[in-house]
Design a protein around this motif. Structure first.
Motif, short mmCIF file in Angstrom:
data_model
loop_
_atom_site.label_atom_id
_atom_site.label_comp_id
_atom_site.label_asym_id
_atom_site.label_seq_id
_atom_site.Cartn_x
_atom_site.Cartn_y
_atom_site.Cartn_z
N GLY A 169 0.74 -1.17 0.03
CA GLY A 169 0.09 0.07 0.00
C GLY A 169 0.72 1.13 -0.05
O GLY A 169 0.30 2.26 -0.26
N ALA A 170 1.99 1.13 0.41
CA ALA A 170 2.84 2.50 0.81
C ALA A 170 3.30 2.84 -0.78
O ALA A 170 3.29 4.14 -1.15
CB ALA A 170 4.09 2.04 1.36
N ALA A 171 3.48 1.99 -1.78
CA ALA A 171 3.64 2.24 -3.22
C ALA A 171 2.46 3.22 -3.75
O ALA A 171 2.88 4.08 -4.51
CB ALA A 171 3.90 1.13 -3.99
N GLU A 172 1.37 2.76 -3.46
CA GLU A 172 0.13 3.55 -4.01
C GLU A 172 0.21 5.19 -3.52
O GLU A 172 -0.10 6.02 -4.22
CB GLU A 172 -1.09 3.21 -3.63
CG GLU A 172 -1.39 1.85 -4.54
CD GLU A 172 -1.23 1.88 -6.01
OE1 GLU A 172 -1.96 3.07 -6.62
OE2 GLU A 172 -0.74 1.09 -6.53
N THR A 173 0.78 5.50 -2.12
CA THR A 173 0.94 6.84 -1.63
C THR A 173 1.93 7.48 -2.40
O THR A 173 1.79 8.41 -2.64
CB THR A 173 0.94 6.53 -0.33
OG1 THR A 173 -0.02 6.05 0.44
CG2 THR A 173 1.20 7.95 0.25
N ILE A 174 3.01 6.86 -2.56
CA ILE A 174 4.31 7.56 -3.03
C ILE A 174 4.05 7.84 -4.63
O ILE A 174 4.22 8.74 -5.14
CB ILE A 174 5.43 6.54 -3.14
CG1 ILE A 174 5.83 6.23 -1.89
CG2 ILE A 174 6.61 7.04 -4.12
CD1 ILE A 174 6.91 5.14 -1.56
N LYS A 175 3.09 6.89 -5.53
CA LYS A 175 2.72 7.49 -6.63
C LYS A 175 1.59 8.51 -6.59
O LYS A 175 1.95 9.34 -7.84
CB LYS A 175 2.06 6.14 -7.48
CG LYS A 175 2.65 4.85 -7.65
CD LYS A 175 2.21 3.75 -8.24
CE LYS A 175 3.24 2.51 -8.69
NZ LYS A 175 2.40 1.42 -9.06
N MET A 200 11.31 3.59 -6.02
CA MET A 200 9.82 3.63 -6.53
C MET A 200 9.32 4.78 -7.35
O MET A 200 8.65 4.74 -8.14
CB MET A 200 8.75 3.53 -5.14
CG MET A 200 7.55 3.74 -5.33
SD MET A 200 6.64 2.20 -6.13
CE MET A 200 7.13 0.95 -5.22
N LEU A 201 9.85 6.14 -6.94
CA LEU A 201 9.68 7.22 -7.64
C LEU A 201 10.16 7.16 -9.13
O LEU A 201 9.64 7.53 -9.99
CB LEU A 201 10.22 8.29 -7.12
CG LEU A 201 9.71 8.98 -5.62
CD1 LEU A 201 10.63 9.94 -5.04
CD2 LEU A 201 8.33 9.25 -6.02
N LEU A 202 11.39 6.43 -9.43
CA LEU A 202 12.08 6.43 -10.43
C LEU A 202 11.52 5.22 -11.37
O LEU A 202 11.20 5.38 -12.37
CB LEU A 202 13.45 6.07 -10.42
CG LEU A 202 14.38 7.17 -9.75
CD1 LEU A 202 15.79 6.75 -9.48
CD2 LEU A 202 14.53 8.34 -10.75
N ASN A 203 11.35 3.99 -10.74
CA ASN A 203 10.88 2.85 -11.52
C ASN A 203 9.33 2.86 -11.76
O ASN A 203 8.91 2.45 -12.86
CB ASN A 203 11.34 1.75 -10.71
CG ASN A 203 13.04 1.58 -11.04
OD1 ASN A 203 13.55 2.22 -11.78
ND2 ASN A 203 13.63 0.64 -10.21
N GLU A 204 8.54 3.17 -10.73
CA GLU A 204 6.99 3.01 -10.88
C GLU A 204 6.45 4.40 -11.02
O GLU A 204 5.29 4.44 -11.33
CB GLU A 204 6.59 2.30 -9.50
CG GLU A 204 7.34 1.16 -9.25
CD GLU A 204 6.99 0.20 -10.30
OE1 GLU A 204 5.93 0.06 -10.74
OE2 GLU A 204 7.84 -0.98 -10.35
N SER A 205 7.02 5.60 -10.95
CA SER A 205 6.26 6.91 -11.09
C SER A 205 6.74 7.67 -12.06
O SER A 205 6.27 8.74 -12.36
CB SER A 205 6.48 7.63 -9.63
OG SER A 205 5.76 6.52 -8.61
N GLY A 206 7.90 7.29 -12.89
CA GLY A 206 8.01 8.25 -14.21
C GLY A 206 8.91 9.43 -13.62
O GLY A 206 8.75 10.28 -14.57
N VAL A 207 9.52 9.33 -12.37
CA VAL A 207 10.24 10.72 -12.25
C VAL A 207 11.58 10.61 -12.94
O VAL A 207 12.26 9.44 -13.13
CB VAL A 207 10.65 10.89 -10.80
CG1 VAL A 207 11.46 11.94 -10.02
CG2 VAL A 207 9.28 10.72 -9.91
N ASP A 208 11.84 11.96 -13.54
CA ASP A 208 13.12 11.95 -14.26
C ASP A 208 14.38 11.97 -13.43
O ASP A 208 14.41 12.52 -12.50
CB ASP A 208 13.29 13.56 -14.96
CG ASP A 208 14.50 13.74 -15.74
OD1 ASP A 208 15.30 12.73 -15.98
OD2 ASP A 208 14.48 14.62 -16.48
#
Length: 259
Positions: A153-159, A205-213
């Motif tokens: 569930g933490a991943a969804e919050t970070i996304k 998580m920000l880089l691989n799952e959320s598309g952050v540069d």
């Protein structure tokens, strides 16, 4: 014959003042340049440089010339206001983020709307600091004690957080923090290891799952040495076990992308 009186020449005993004044002017300019160079904000350097140049021109020290590329007009203000903390409840301060094109109150409102449940459960907190806007992910809801693996569930919050930050091309620094209780287990030898590993988990998580540069993100581990509260109480230690996403700058001001 009448003797001619010798012509007395003026004794210029104070000519050294001219050289001394020139030396002091150059020394002042040197320290101003050193002071300006200590700032990372390019616009601040330009403003300080322009203000010094205009001041010297008014004193007649320098003659007028072509302005340096990127300088602001002579009539522009050279004052750079420092950031003030904002009240995340009232949200009345309108100070911009460092070099940013986004109002921190607007950012706070967007994040508060997206993270309402997490804020109510005190899993996430928002605040403004002189370094930028800070999103604190507390251990509660994101990590087990002494572990760097994100909880379900933490991943969804970070996304959700990344979805808002990436609309504005924001620079961010992911910081890991801990309390002052020593740790030594099969995985981590110290709080340095734990705090850095947690920061890396969030950044990944920000880089691989959320598309952050990748060019817009960095990580840091501070262990117990940057506490947000006192470590003398259980509540304070709980507040210190966190990962902070610090919004430190943005691209040039642009309208946000459509979600």
């Amino acid at each position: 014959m009448r003797k001619r009186r010798p012509i007395e020449e003026d004794a210029h005993h104070e000519r050294w003042l001219v050289s001394y004044a020139d030396f002091m002017t150059l020394l002042f300019a040197l320290f101003v340049v050193l002071f300006a160079s200590s700032y990372h904000d390019k616009q601040t350097i330009v403003r300080v440089s322009t203000a010094v140049k205009n001041g010297f021109q008014e004193m007649g020290t320098f003659s007028g010339g072509t302005a340096a590329p990127g300088s602001v007009p002579s009539g522009a203000s050279s004052i750079h206001k420092p950031l003030d903390p904002i009240d995340t409840e009232g949200g009345k301060d309108k100070s911009p983020l460092p070099g940013a094109g986004i109002d921190p109150v607007e950012l706070n409102a967007k994040l508060s709307q997206a993270l309402g449940k997490e804020l109510d459960r005190q899993e996430v907190s928002l605040r403004m600091t002189p370094e930028g806007f800070v999103i604190s992910l507390h251990e509660l809801g994101f990590f087990d004690s002494g572990d760097s693996r994100l909880l379900p569930g933490a991943a969804e919050t970070i996304k959700h957080i990344a979805g808002i930050l990436t609309q504005y091309g924001l620079d961010m620094r992911v910081e890991g923090h801990s309390d002052n209780v020593p740790i030594h287990n099969a995985i981590f030898n110290s709080n340095w290891d734990l705090s850095t590993a947690r920061a890396l988990a969030v950044a990944t998580m920000l880089l691989n799952e959320s598309g952050v540069d990748p060019k817009r993100i960095s990580i840091a581990g501070y262990a117990q040495y940057h506490p947000a509260a006192s470590n003398d109480t259980p509540e304070g230690r709980r507040a210190n076990r966190r990962v902070d996403i610090v919004v430190v700058s943005t691209y040039a001001p642009t309208a946000p992308k459509a979600p």
